[in-house]
Design a protein around this motif. Structure first.
Motif, PDB file in Angstrom:
ATOM      1  N   ASN A  77     -14.723  -1.479 -10.349  1.00 39.00           N
ATOM      2  CA  ASN A  77     -15.414  -1.613  -8.912  1.00 39.00           C
ATOM      3  C   ASN A  77     -14.434  -2.456  -8.155  1.00 39.00           C
ATOM      4  O   ASN A  77     -15.137  -3.835  -7.468  1.00 39.00           O
ATOM      5  N   ASN A  78     -13.120  -2.286  -8.021  1.00 42.34           N
ATOM      6  CA  ASN A  78     -12.197  -2.912  -7.161  1.00 42.34           C
ATOM      7  C   ASN A  78     -12.535  -2.930  -5.810  1.00 42.34           C
ATOM      8  O   ASN A  78     -12.171  -1.615  -5.202  1.00 42.34           O
ATOM      9  N   CYS A  79     -12.603  -3.876  -5.141  1.00 41.46           N
ATOM     10  CA  CYS A  79     -13.028  -3.670  -3.768  1.00 41.46           C
ATOM     11  C   CYS A  79     -11.935  -4.284  -2.872  1.00 41.46           C
ATOM     12  O   CYS A  79     -11.229  -3.442  -2.710  1.00 41.46           O
ATOM     13  N   ALA A  80     -12.131  -5.386  -2.281  1.00 37.64           N
ATOM     14  CA  ALA A  80     -11.079  -5.931  -1.194  1.00 37.64           C
ATOM     15  C   ALA A  80      -9.833  -6.394  -2.225  1.00 37.64           C
ATOM     16  O   ALA A  80     -10.137  -6.590  -3.440  1.00 37.64           O
ATOM     17  N   ALA A  94      -3.966   9.870  -8.387  1.00 39.64           N
ATOM     18  CA  ALA A  94      -4.660   8.947  -7.412  1.00 39.64           C
ATOM     19  C   ALA A  94      -6.234   8.989  -7.919  1.00 39.64           C
ATOM     20  O   ALA A  94      -6.899   9.640  -8.345  1.00 39.64           O
ATOM     21  N   GLY A  95      -6.741   7.611  -7.771  1.00 42.66           N
ATOM     22  CA  GLY A  95      -8.116   7.321  -7.748  1.00 42.66           C
ATOM     23  C   GLY A  95      -8.977   7.599  -7.013  1.00 42.66           C
ATOM     24  O   GLY A  95      -8.420   8.238  -5.878  1.00 42.66           O
ATOM     25  N   ASP A  96     -10.256   7.394  -7.102  1.00 43.64           N
ATOM     26  CA  ASP A  96     -11.317   7.860  -6.073  1.00 43.64           C
ATOM     27  C   ASP A  96     -11.585   6.458  -5.313  1.00 43.64           C
ATOM     28  O   ASP A  96     -11.143   5.481  -5.680  1.00 43.64           O
ATOM     29  N   HIS A  97     -12.096   6.778  -3.995  1.00 40.21           N
ATOM     30  CA  HIS A  97     -12.698   5.532  -3.082  1.00 40.21           C
ATOM     31  C   HIS A  97     -11.606   4.332  -3.111  1.00 40.21           C
ATOM     32  O   HIS A  97     -11.855   3.201  -3.419  1.00 40.21           O
ATOM     33  N   HIS A  98     -10.451   5.076  -2.321  1.00 35.98           N
ATOM     34  CA  HIS A  98      -9.541   4.037  -1.864  1.00 35.98           C
ATOM     35  C   HIS A  98     -10.172   2.793  -1.251  1.00 35.98           C
ATOM     36  O   HIS A  98     -10.991   3.213  -0.240  1.00 35.98           O
ATOM     37  N   TRP A 115      11.062  -7.905  -4.584  1.00 29.67           N
ATOM     38  CA  TRP A 115      10.266  -7.910  -3.431  1.00 29.67           C
ATOM     39  C   TRP A 115      11.076  -8.500  -2.166  1.00 29.67           C
ATOM     40  O   TRP A 115      11.740  -9.608  -2.283  1.00 29.67           O
ATOM     41  N   ASP A 116      10.755  -7.944  -1.084  1.00 31.66           N
ATOM     42  CA  ASP A 116      11.576  -8.342   0.110  1.00 31.66           C
ATOM     43  C   ASP A 116      10.405  -8.094   1.206  1.00 31.66           C
ATOM     44  O   ASP A 116      10.073  -7.111   1.854  1.00 31.66           O
ATOM     45  N   ALA A 117       9.918  -9.183   1.774  1.00 33.90           N
ATOM     46  CA  ALA A 117       8.906  -9.148   2.719  1.00 33.90           C
ATOM     47  C   ALA A 117       9.284  -8.627   4.126  1.00 33.90           C
ATOM     48  O   ALA A 117       8.331  -8.263   4.784  1.00 33.90           O
ATOM     49  N   LYS A 118      10.478  -8.796   4.254  1.00 34.51           N
ATOM     50  CA  LYS A 118      11.141  -8.085   5.705  1.00 34.51           C
ATOM     51  C   LYS A 118      11.366  -6.735   5.478  1.00 34.51           C
ATOM     52  O   LYS A 118      11.560  -6.025   6.526  1.00 34.51           O
ATOM     53  N   ALA A 119      11.234  -6.034   4.441  1.00 32.65           N
ATOM     54  CA  ALA A 119      11.754  -4.588   4.322  1.00 32.65           C
ATOM     55  C   ALA A 119      10.882  -3.872   5.310  1.00 32.65           C
ATOM     56  O   ALA A 119       9.617  -3.973   5.195  1.00 32.65           O
ATOM     57  N   SER A 120      11.157  -2.688   5.777  1.00 35.13           N
ATOM     58  CA  SER A 120      10.331  -2.107   6.662  1.00 35.13           C
ATOM     59  C   SER A 120      10.368  -0.536   6.131  1.00 35.13           C
ATOM     60  O   SER A 120       9.347   0.115   7.029  1.00 35.13           O
ATOM     61  N   GLY A 121      11.212   0.029   5.536  1.00 38.99           N
ATOM     62  CA  GLY A 121      11.274   1.549   5.229  1.00 38.99           C
ATOM     63  C   GLY A 121      10.992   2.012   3.909  1.00 38.99           C
ATOM     64  O   GLY A 121      10.996   3.112   3.455  1.00 38.99           O
ATOM     65  N   ARG A 122      10.819   1.087   3.059  1.00 38.46           N
ATOM     66  CA  ARG A 122      10.781   1.362   1.816  1.00 38.46           C
ATOM     67  C   ARG A 122       9.810   0.299   1.128  1.00 38.46           C
ATOM     68  O   ARG A 122       9.994  -0.832   1.480  1.00 38.46           O
ATOM     69  N   GLY A 123       8.839   0.449   0.318  1.00 39.59           N
ATOM     70  CA  GLY A 123       7.754  -0.630  -0.001  1.00 39.59           C
ATOM     71  C   GLY A 123       6.739  -0.044  -1.145  1.00 39.59           C
ATOM     72  O   GLY A 123       6.897   1.113  -1.280  1.00 39.59           O
ATOM     73  N   LEU A 124       6.273  -0.871  -1.994  1.00 37.33           N
ATOM     74  CA  LEU A 124       5.173  -0.512  -2.947  1.00 37.33           C
ATOM     75  C   LEU A 124       3.805  -0.803  -2.390  1.00 37.33           C
ATOM     76  O   LEU A 124       3.603  -1.827  -1.803  1.00 37.33           O
ATOM     77  N   LEU A 125       2.942   0.287  -2.081  1.00 38.97           N
ATOM     78  CA  LEU A 125       1.622   0.224  -1.766  1.00 38.97           C
ATOM     79  C   LEU A 125       0.880  -0.041  -2.809  1.00 38.97           C
ATOM     80  O   LEU A 125       0.875   0.955  -3.770  1.00 38.97           O
ATOM     81  N   VAL A 126      -0.142  -0.893  -2.813  1.00 32.61           N
ATOM     82  CA  VAL A 126      -0.863  -1.100  -4.155  1.00 32.61           C
ATOM     83  C   VAL A 126      -2.256  -1.205  -3.501  1.00 32.61           C
ATOM     84  O   VAL A 126      -2.669  -1.746  -2.579  1.00 32.61           O
ATOM     85  N   MET A 127      -3.223  -0.378  -4.218  1.00 36.55           N
ATOM     86  CA  MET A 127      -4.515  -0.184  -3.525  1.00 36.55           C
ATOM     87  C   MET A 127      -5.607  -0.161  -4.762  1.00 36.55           C
ATOM     88  O   MET A 127      -5.497   0.156  -5.901  1.00 36.55           O
ATOM     89  N   ASN A 128      -6.791  -0.613  -4.378  1.00 39.04           N
ATOM     90  CA  ASN A 128      -7.986  -0.430  -5.281  1.00 39.04           C
ATOM     91  C   ASN A 128      -8.517   0.780  -5.256  1.00 39.04           C
ATOM     92  O   ASN A 128      -8.613   1.315  -3.964  1.00 39.04           O
ATOM     93  N   HIS A 129      -9.266   1.315  -6.329  1.00 39.52           N
ATOM     94  CA  HIS A 129     -10.069   2.521  -6.450  1.00 39.52           C
ATOM     95  C   HIS A 129     -11.533   1.895  -6.664  1.00 39.52           C
ATOM     96  O   HIS A 129     -11.586   1.583  -7.878  1.00 39.52           O
ATOM     97  N   GLU A 130     -12.465   1.729  -5.733  1.00 41.07           N
ATOM     98  CA  GLU A 130     -13.466   0.918  -5.953  1.00 41.07           C
ATOM     99  C   GLU A 130     -14.879   1.776  -6.921  1.00 41.07           C
ATOM    100  O   GLU A 130     -15.290   1.181  -7.833  1.00 41.07           O
ATOM    101  N   SER A 131     -14.941   3.121  -6.403  1.00 41.36           N
ATOM    102  CA  SER A 131     -15.831   3.773  -7.132  1.00 41.36           C
ATOM    103  C   SER A 131     -15.808   5.166  -7.097  1.00 41.36           C
ATOM    104  O   SER A 131     -14.490   5.656  -6.943  1.00 41.36           O
TER     105      SER A 131
END
Length: 743
Positions: A260-263, A134-138, A152-168
């Motif tokens: 420097n990936n922010c929002a 995992a990177g820093d500064h989630h 991809w299944d927009a209605k899925a509720s119990g399994r999914g891919l969490l994609v996040m930025n690590h800004e700094s």
């Protein structure tokens, strides 16, 4: 030989607070002229006011209902907030309402591949493993439901891919004793390699167990890190331009990495958009030698973007001592000095390959991310998708996060075809490489217009005095200069953009400003306040607009139109401030400062989440997250306030304020307070809204470099507790009764 040193804390200035716009364009201000109660503070230990606390372990909510507890939100009919607001807190813990549980999911250094050891968190982990940690500064993030077949299944509720930025980074905690710098140079390549990998993006598979607990799957085939060394494709109108050619890509079509990936943002075809914000401070340059080798146009662009080394970002371009030529090249690419016979012999143009919105397909781990140049190059905070309608263009709203910068939108030339919902990056080629870029100008009568950034329009010409544009690629590459030429409206640090799915209104957080940026005689209807917010026991003066506010606007002719109306949704303030400061009538249950993150739920349409990145109000509370049910543009009224300068001088100012919380069906309540030294940023939800994911960024960031050997002096030990170094982390919040979060 000089002893290795780490950087003095005083030089680590957030580039958001600097600003590089010296044009005479009007601020939002000049265009709109015509138009703590102490009993609610945490009372020590784990007895919070109506809330549950997450220190080093997850605790279910308990308590609440006492005489000193905040009263439950009592909203009008309609969507209702369903929790007791939590009190402000200075504890080193996450506080959530009674009836909720917060659990740590994914921390700095956690492994996301089989065979990678657990994180030691003492600065000694092998740097070569960080591309699988995992990177820093989630920061900003999105959750993509995962169907049984891996799609991809927009209605899925119990399994999914969490994609996040690590800004700094918080460098003091990443290496044994912070960064090693000798005579202004980085001399430990392993430290720099760690920092390379700790920036960027994580993709992790998350699952909800039979017991209702969430976890991530360490050995998932979907798990991926995108970082500063990841190969990228440059796509769209600027692809192949002379200004993008480097030693790495002689034809200007590829580059390495994102930083420097922010929002963030999303697309209707299930891909992720990561946005490059303060990229310009990572590049090293020596003006005394380099300026003479640059053209006047190059120097004008470098100045306008503030390109140059900032110690905040680690002086990567100075690194020496690499193990081989390829590794040294990965360091040299951060040095912009002209050293070769042509651009393909050095990295004089490397900065031009940053400042873009980057599209990543989380369902295709082997795919190459694409930098979408049609969306323009600036300090991208985020890219919020507007309301999607079949047969109409797609639109993304974007803020340029620095003082006196602008608000933009991109409109696709192609109309949306729902058949492209499974198109992946190919759909991005269709809609995000072919479109029009606009910048906002706010008018004096409460209306506004979108100015197209196109060669030959709105003063964007070859004869422009500040910068002569050669073609449309040049316009997009230098979008800030094009916006200057067009006469866009200067804004106070435009941060997150968010679209209310119920109304289509677009919200923009303006974090704060200071007296030098807007003195007493420069206030206006949209930036109406000048005040002092004295901080702490010493009552340190904080003048200007240190608590920030949120503007919103409604398109007058659909997303692709060029006209809008606006008002001010909320003003940040202490609940104890006077009526000329606390214009929104905030109470102890919902007062806040420095709004940053803002996001609307899809599961509970009309429910908004507001997050803070604050330094002004931290004498009484750590940063926080609030839940809101906003109204709509125009639901408030005009108001006249009286501002008071430091010398006692007074000046009246008219403004347009939205309905106060509690009026006309609107609601606002504090839902979460974070640990010491943190920022609350990034939020996503499962498909059914029964789990939300929230990022706790840089807890303990004010720890001094000199104190790294004394754990008792760390500002925070969250989330691991004890004497541990603090770590940025993602938490997951659920209701104990299994219901939808927040309502």
């Amino acid at each position: 030989m000089n002893a290795p040193t780490t950087r003095p804390e005083a030089v680590l200035i957030d580039p958001d607070d600097i600003g590089y716009n010296t044009t005479a364009n009007p601020s939002f201000s000049t265009l709109i002229e015509g138009r703590l109660s102490r009993r609610n503070l945490l009372r020590g230990g784990f007895a919070s006011a109506g809330g549950a606390m997450l220190g080093s372990i997850a605790l279910a909510g308990c308590g609440g209902g006492g005489d000193d507890d905040p009263a439950p939100v009592q909203p009008p009919a309609g969507l209702k907030l369903g929790f007791n607001p939590v009190a402000k807190s200075l504890a080193d813990a996450v506080v959530v309402p009674a009836g909720y549980t917060a659990s740590v999911l994914y921390r700095l250094g956690d492994p996301l591949a089989a065979g990678v050891a657990a994180y030691k968190n003492d600065g000694t982990d092998d740097p070569t493993t960080y591309d699988r940690r995992a990177g820093d500064h989630h920061d900003g993030m999105s959750w993509f439901g995962l169907g049984a077949g891996g799609q991809w299944d927009a209605k899925a509720s119990g399994r999914g891919l969490l994609v996040m930025n690590h800004e700094s980074l918080t460098p003091v905690f990443l290496h044994p004793r912070g960064r090693t710098v000798v005579k202004g140079q980085r001399t430990e390549p392993g430290e720099v390699l760690r920092e390379f990998y700790l920036h960027g993006v994580s993709v992790i598979e998350t699952t909800k167990g039979a017991d209702g607990q969430w976890s991530y799957k360490q050995d998932s085939a979907f798990n991926r890190r995108v970082h500063t060394l990841t190969p990228m494709e440059l796509s769209g109108p600027v692809r192949g331009a002379e200004a993008l050619k480097t030693r790495y890509s002689a034809n200007g079509t590829r580059t390495r990495g994102t930083v420097n990936n922010c929002a963030d943002g999303t697309t209707p075809w299930g891909t992720y958009l990561t946005c490059e914000e303060n990229w310009y401070g990572y590049f090293f340059r020596t003006p005394a030698a380099d300026d003479a080798k640059r053209s006047p146009r190059e120097l004008a662009a470098i100045k306008r973007y503030g390109v140059g080394p900032q110690e905040f970002y680690g002086l990567w371009g100075t690194t020496q001592g690499a193990a081989n030529a390829d590794e040294q090249d990965s360091f040299d690419r951060w040095n912009l000095d002209v050293s070769g016979e042509s651009a393909v012999a050095d990295y004089r143009n490397a900065h031009n390959t940053y400042g873009w919105v980057v599209e990543i397909d989380p369902f295709a781990p082997g795919s190459t991310p694409k930098k979408r140049t049609a969306l323009g190059r600036f300090g991208h905070e985020g890219a919020c998708l507007g309301v999607v309608e079949a047969g109409k263009p797609l639109v993304w709203y974007m803020g340029d996060d620095a003082r006196n910068e602008y608000v933009y939108k991109y409109v696709s030339n192609k109309n949306w075809d729902p058949k492209d919902a499974t198109g992946g990056l190919a759909a991005g080629d269709k809609y995000m490489d072919d479109g029009r870029l606009y910048v906002a100008r706010f008018q004096a009568d409460g209306t506004g217009e979108w100015l197209e950034l196109a060669l030959g329009k709105n003063g964007i010409t070859a004869s422009n005095a500040a910068y002569g544009f050669t073609d449309q690629a040049d316009v997009l590459l230098h979008a800030r200069l094009a916006a200057d030429a067009a006469g866009a409206t200067k804004m106070d640090r435009p941060e997150w953009t968010a679209v209310n799915p119920k109304t289509g209104d677009v919200y923009v957080t303006l974090t704060n400003t200071n007296a030098s940026s807007r003195p007493l005689d420069k206030t206006d209807a949209a930036n109406p306040r000048f005040y002092n917010d004295p901080k702490g026991a010493e009552q340190k003066a904080q003048t200007g607009n240190p608590n920030g506010h949120i503007v919103r606007f409604a398109e007058s002719a659909g997303n692709a139109g060029t006209a809008f109306t606006w008002d001010v949704y909320l003003f940040g303030a202490r609940s104890t401030a006077g009526a000329d400061v606390n214009i929104s009538g905030l109470t102890a249950e919902n007062d806040f400062s420095s709004p940053d993150g803002l996001w609307f739920s899809q599961a509970s349409a009309g429910l908004a989440w507001l997050q803070t990145d604050d330094g002004a109000y931290t004498d009484v509370s750590n940063c926080m997250m609030l839940a809101a049910v906003p109204g709509k543009v125009g639901d408030g009224a005009r108001k006249t306030i009286t501002n008071t300068g430091a010398d006692g001088a007074k000046r009246t100012q008219d403004t347009i304020a939205g309905a106060r919380p509690g009026e006309k069906g609107t609601q606002l309540g504090r839902f979460l307070v974070g640990p010491k030294g943190c920022e609350i940023t990034g939020i996503a939800e499962s498909g059914d809204g029964r789990a939300i994911f929230v990022n706790i960024q840089h807890p303990g960031e004010d720890t001094k470099d000199a104190d790294i050997t004394d754990a008792t002096r760390f500002q925070s030990h969250w989330p691991d507790g004890g004497s541990a170094r603090p770590r940025s982390a993602t938490i997951v919040i659920t209701r104990n009764d299994g219901g939808v979060v927040g309502v």
